[in-house]
Design an enzyme around this catalytic site. Structure first.
Site, short mmCIF file in Angstrom:
data_model
loop_
_atom_site.label_atom_id
_atom_site.label_comp_id
_atom_site.label_asym_id
_atom_site.label_seq_id
_atom_site.Cartn_x
_atom_site.Cartn_y
_atom_site.Cartn_z
N SER A 36 42.22 51.44 71.91
CA SER A 36 42.23 50.07 71.39
C SER A 36 40.93 49.32 71.61
O SER A 36 40.69 48.29 70.98
CB SER A 36 43.38 49.27 72.04
OG SER A 36 43.23 49.26 73.45
N GLY A 64 46.23 52.55 72.61
CA GLY A 64 47.13 53.17 73.57
C GLY A 64 46.98 54.66 73.75
O GLY A 64 47.70 55.26 74.55
N ASN A 79 42.79 54.99 79.08
CA ASN A 79 44.22 55.30 79.16
C ASN A 79 44.52 56.62 79.86
O ASN A 79 45.66 57.11 79.83
CB ASN A 79 44.83 55.33 77.76
CG ASN A 79 44.76 53.97 77.08
OD1 ASN A 79 45.02 52.95 77.70
ND2 ASN A 79 44.39 53.96 75.80
N ASP A 106 43.58 39.96 78.94
CA ASP A 106 43.51 40.83 80.12
C ASP A 106 42.05 41.19 80.37
O ASP A 106 41.15 40.58 79.78
CB ASP A 106 44.39 42.08 79.93
CG ASP A 106 44.00 42.89 78.69
OD1 ASP A 106 42.82 42.85 78.29
OD2 ASP A 106 44.87 43.56 78.11
N HIS A 141 40.77 44.25 76.89
CA HIS A 141 40.74 44.09 75.43
C HIS A 141 39.95 42.85 75.02
O HIS A 141 40.25 41.74 75.46
CB HIS A 141 42.16 44.03 74.88
CG HIS A 141 42.95 45.26 75.21
ND1 HIS A 141 43.80 45.32 76.30
CD2 HIS A 141 42.98 46.48 74.63
CE1 HIS A 141 44.35 46.54 76.35
NE2 HIS A 141 43.86 47.26 75.34
#
Length: 257
Positions: free
Chosen positions: A33, A67, A99, A220, A223
């Site tokens: 992402s 993700g 991830n 966050d 991102h």
């Protein structure tokens, strides 16, 4: 009549030149992402990247998916789709690492995790439906992308992951002891270009300071919004421009300023 013949001849020549011209190469982006984010208010750097290239001469296809880790990007068939489309002269720009950090298993938390490092270690799993899976190291997955892209005549380029908005003693925390380090090691071992995106952007963040950088992260520490994506895309372009041997250079637009 001679003029008509001349026009017809010119038309034929123009048609032949278009037919014989080499196909426009494609730059494929793969990642998570931070490369492609369709959530309103957010953006990945892959969305901002085309504005920095001459897209009349280079196609850019962003196959990154939110993700995903190296492991799940392959497992879901996303790499196979990219690989099938590759042709000689194309490029693959890869950025993973956000991830992969969980211990690999079959739970929701561990389904994306990989083994740490770049070695040959593996872990055997069996999913609840009886499906077996062999989990490899982060480096193994990157090598798979690199070697299979090369086999199709494409040029792989490895990026370290963009930094998170995490600070210690006035410095942005780097990924130079884990995923960024491993990405660099694999790129060197495989003889392909490496862009230290983690450090390039971290340096920019440090010049801006924590309060300004905070504006790039609406929800966050990972991102970015479109402004943050633009900054990271510019870091990618800088990394490409710094490698004079990288053929992608010739498709970059002139740097502003």
């Amino acid at each position: 009549m001679p003029k008509l013949h001349l026009l017809l001849a010119l038309s034929v020549l123009l048609g032949l030149s278009a037919f014989l011209a080499p196909p426009r190469p494609t730059l494929y982006l793969i990642g998570d992402s931070t490369v492609r984010n369709t959530t309103p208010g957010y953006a990945g750097w892959g969305t901002a990247l085309p504005a920095l290239f001459d897209t009349t001469r280079l196609r850019i296809v962003n196959n990154a998916m939110a993700g995903r880790s190296t492991r799940t990007f392959i497992k879901e068939g996303r790499w196979d789709k990219t690989l099938a489309a590759l042709k000689p002269g194309d490029f693959v720009l890869m950025q993973f690492g956000h991830n992969e950090g969980s211990a690999p298993d079959t739970t929701k938390a561990g389904r994306r995790g990989v083994l740490r490092g770049t070695g040959p270690e593996t872990k055997s799993l069996v999913w609840p439906d009886g499906t077996p899976e062999t989990v490899n190291t982060y480096g193994w997955y990157l090598r798979k992308f690199i070697r299979e892209a090369k086999a199709k005549g494409a040029t792989p380029v490895v990026c370290s992951m963009i930094p998170r908005n995490q600070w210690k003693d006035g410095k942005v925390l780097r990924a130079d002891q884990d995923f960024g380090k491993w990405a660099a090691e694999v790129a060197q071992q495989e003889g392909v270009a490496f862009i230290n995106l983690n450090d390039l952007t971290a340096r920019k963040y440090e010049k801006l300071g924590p309060e300004e950088v905070k504006k790039f992260f609406p929800g966050d520490h990972t991102h970015t919004n479109p402004a943050g994506a633009q900054l990271n895309a510019e870091s990618v372009a800088e990394g490409i421009r710094a490698d004079r041997k990288l053929a992608l250079n010739k498709y970059l637009l002139a740097a502003k300023g």
